[in-house]
Design an enzyme around this catalytic site. Structure first.
Site, PDB file in Angstrom:
ATOM      1  N   ASP A  51       0.835  -1.208   0.000  1.00  0.00           N
ATOM      2  CA  ASP A  51       0.000   0.000   0.000  1.00  0.00           C
ATOM      3  C   ASP A  51       0.871   1.261   0.000  1.00  0.00           C
ATOM      4  O   ASP A  51       0.363   2.389  -0.048  1.00  0.00           O
ATOM      5  CB  ASP A  51      -1.029  -0.013   1.146  1.00  0.00           C
ATOM      6  CG  ASP A  51      -0.391  -0.077   2.517  1.00  0.00           C
ATOM      7  OD1 ASP A  51       0.853  -0.133   2.610  1.00  0.00           O
ATOM      8  OD2 ASP A  51      -1.144  -0.073   3.516  1.00  0.00           O
ATOM      9  N   SER A  52       2.194   1.066  -0.014  1.00  0.00           N
ATOM     10  CA  SER A  52       3.111   2.196  -0.241  1.00  0.00           C
ATOM     11  C   SER A  52       2.814   2.837  -1.597  1.00  0.00           C
ATOM     12  O   SER A  52       3.241   3.952  -1.875  1.00  0.00           O
ATOM     13  CB  SER A  52       4.567   1.726  -0.208  1.00  0.00           C
ATOM     14  OG  SER A  52       4.758   0.630  -1.090  1.00  0.00           O
ATOM     15  N   ASP A  90      -0.972  -6.373   0.008  1.00  0.00           N
ATOM     16  CA  ASP A  90      -1.354  -5.688   1.252  1.00  0.00           C
ATOM     17  C   ASP A  90      -2.857  -5.564   1.393  1.00  0.00           C
ATOM     18  O   ASP A  90      -3.552  -5.181   0.434  1.00  0.00           O
ATOM     19  CB  ASP A  90      -0.781  -4.258   1.242  1.00  0.00           C
ATOM     20  CG  ASP A  90       0.520  -4.147   2.001  1.00  0.00           C
ATOM     21  OD1 ASP A  90       0.888  -5.098   2.712  1.00  0.00           O
ATOM     22  OD2 ASP A  90       1.169  -3.090   1.880  1.00  0.00           O
ATOM     23  N   LYS A 118      -0.829  -9.456   3.422  1.00  0.00           N
ATOM     24  CA  LYS A 118      -0.055  -8.826   4.509  1.00  0.00           C
ATOM     25  C   LYS A 118      -0.967  -7.869   5.265  1.00  0.00           C
ATOM     26  O   LYS A 118      -1.725  -7.120   4.641  1.00  0.00           O
ATOM     27  CB  LYS A 118       1.168  -8.096   3.944  1.00  0.00           C
ATOM     28  CG  LYS A 118       1.967  -7.349   5.017  1.00  0.00           C
ATOM     29  CD  LYS A 118       3.377  -7.010   4.579  1.00  0.00           C
ATOM     30  CE  LYS A 118       3.515  -5.761   3.733  1.00  0.00           C
ATOM     31  NZ  LYS A 118       3.048  -4.518   4.371  1.00  0.00           N
ATOM     32  N   GLU A 120      -1.050  -5.279   8.976  1.00  0.00           N
ATOM     33  CA  GLU A 120      -0.198  -4.612   9.949  1.00  0.00           C
ATOM     34  C   GLU A 120      -0.773  -4.713  11.356  1.00  0.00           C
ATOM     35  O   GLU A 120      -1.988  -4.540  11.540  1.00  0.00           O
ATOM     36  CB  GLU A 120      -0.068  -3.118   9.584  1.00  0.00           C
ATOM     37  CG  GLU A 120       0.586  -2.884   8.244  1.00  0.00           C
ATOM     38  CD  GLU A 120       0.759  -1.394   7.926  1.00  0.00           C
ATOM     39  OE1 GLU A 120       0.473  -0.534   8.800  1.00  0.00           O
ATOM     40  OE2 GLU A 120       1.174  -1.101   6.798  1.00  0.00           O
ATOM     41  N   GLU A 187       9.619  -3.751  10.228  1.00  0.00           N
ATOM     42  CA  GLU A 187      10.041  -2.482   9.604  1.00  0.00           C
ATOM     43  C   GLU A 187      10.624  -1.541  10.658  1.00  0.00           C
ATOM     44  O   GLU A 187      10.006  -1.305  11.713  1.00  0.00           O
ATOM     45  CB  GLU A 187       8.825  -1.827   8.914  1.00  0.00           C
ATOM     46  CG  GLU A 187       9.166  -0.483   8.277  1.00  0.00           C
ATOM     47  CD  GLU A 187       8.119   0.046   7.314  1.00  0.00           C
ATOM     48  OE1 GLU A 187       7.133  -0.664   7.026  1.00  0.00           O
ATOM     49  OE2 GLU A 187       8.306   1.186   6.850  1.00  0.00           O
TER      50      GLU A 187
HETATM   51  O1  KIV Z   1       3.581  -1.084   1.593  1.00  0.00           O
HETATM   52  C1  KIV Z   1       4.781  -1.399   1.486  1.00  0.00           C
HETATM   53  O2  KIV Z   1       5.420  -1.184   0.477  1.00  0.00           O
HETATM   54  C2  KIV Z   1       5.410  -2.043   2.622  1.00  0.00           C
HETATM   55  C3  KIV Z   1       6.912  -2.072   2.617  1.00  0.00           C
HETATM   56  C4  KIV Z   1       7.448  -0.779   3.089  1.00  0.00           C
HETATM   57  C5  KIV Z   1       7.441  -3.187   3.399  1.00  0.00           C
HETATM   58  O3  KIV Z   1       4.767  -2.483   3.529  1.00  0.00           O
END
Ligand code: KIV
Length: 270
Positions: A51-52, A90, A118, A120, A187
């Site tokens: 989600d970056s 994500d 993934k 968080e 992280e």
């Molecule tokens: O969203 C993302 O790109 C991430 C990385 C920074 C590990 O979670």
């Protein structure tokens, strides 16, 4: 990298084997088909549709505005270019707030092409992790600096610096493994803490800003290519030393992860 040594159909068991044998694996974020193909052909074992993308593609100042529709679109793009890497997707902000929502959204990401989802959090995602794992959806639990909680954390700061916080990370990581997480991503934590967590857990640990002792390394693609507006301490621009443009930079990154030359001490928090 020669075509013979390119990774083919990387799975969680491939990562488990690499982790047990002590061979480091490389991961990078990918958001489109073109880069997905370059990355997997260069030997990157894991592609993360992170989600970056809210920050590096959409220009937001956090990952919070990213929607499920955004994620599905980019997972589908990456799936088309992927040549055998493991694809982690994500679950974006607030997409796993209830059980029903979690199951629906995780299923959407898997149908779009994800192999692992993934999410968080620490102890509070243990029941969600169990819910997904028991239904056949592999989970990567993301701990340490969790950008979806940026407003609670108060900034993109290193986590686990004091003893109490470090102990909480260790205990919650064990709790998530116990709940069925297949992978842990850490992280921005001090190197010693990441080493301790990696030694204590059986599952592979992927680090970013967590030092060289984790089982694998992950970076944001734009950071390894030096095109991010900010350069955190743990970032290295691999395009600078590449003699073969972007594919060369990615191959150098993979090699540096494997031979332990990245991350170097200058990229670590102590
Ligand atoms: O969203 C993302 O790109 C991430 C990385 C920074 C590990 O979670």
């Amino acid at each position: 990298m020669s075509s013979q040594s390119k990774p083919k159909n990387i799975t969680i068991s491939t990562l488990n084997k690499l982790h047990s044998s002590g061979e480091k694996f490389s991961c990078l974020t990918a958001y489109d088909a073109c880069f997905a193909e370059i990355l997997s052909n260069a030997g990157v074992e894991v592609l993360l549709v992170g989600d970056s993308l809210g920050m590096v593609l959409q220009g937001h100042d956090s990952t919070l505005p990213v929607t499920m529709e955004d994620m599905i679109y980019h997972v589908e793009c990456v799936k088309r270019g992927n040549r055998g890497s493991l694809l982690i997707a994500d679950l974006p902000f607030m997409s796993y707030a209830s059980e029903t929502q979690t199951l629906e959204n995780a299923a959407r990401l898997m149908r779009a092409g994800g192999h692992v989802v993934k999410l968080e959090g620490g102890a509070w995602i243990a029941s969600t992790t169990r819910l997904l794992a028991e239904r056949g959806i592999p989970v990567c639990a993301h701990m340490g600096l969790t950008p979806q909680s940026i407003n609670r954390i108060g900034g993109f700061h290193v986590q686990g610096r004091d003893t109490e916080q470090a102990q909480a990370i260790i205990e919650e990581a064990q709790m998530l493994q116990e709940a069925g997480a297949s992978l842990l991503l850490l992280e921005c934590v001090p190197r010693d803490l990441a080493r301790k967590v990696t030694e204590l857990l059986e599952i592979p640990v992927i680090g970013i800003g967590a030092g060289p002792d984790t089982s694998g390394q992950i970076m944001v693609l734009h950071d390894v290519l030096g095109i991010s507006p900010i350069t955190p301490k743990f970032v290295k621009n691999f395009l600078l030393e590449s003699e073969n443009g972007i594919p060369g930079a990615i191959e150098t990154y993979v090699k540096a992860v494997k031979d332990l030359s990245f991350p170097a001490d200058e990229h670590c928090f102590h």
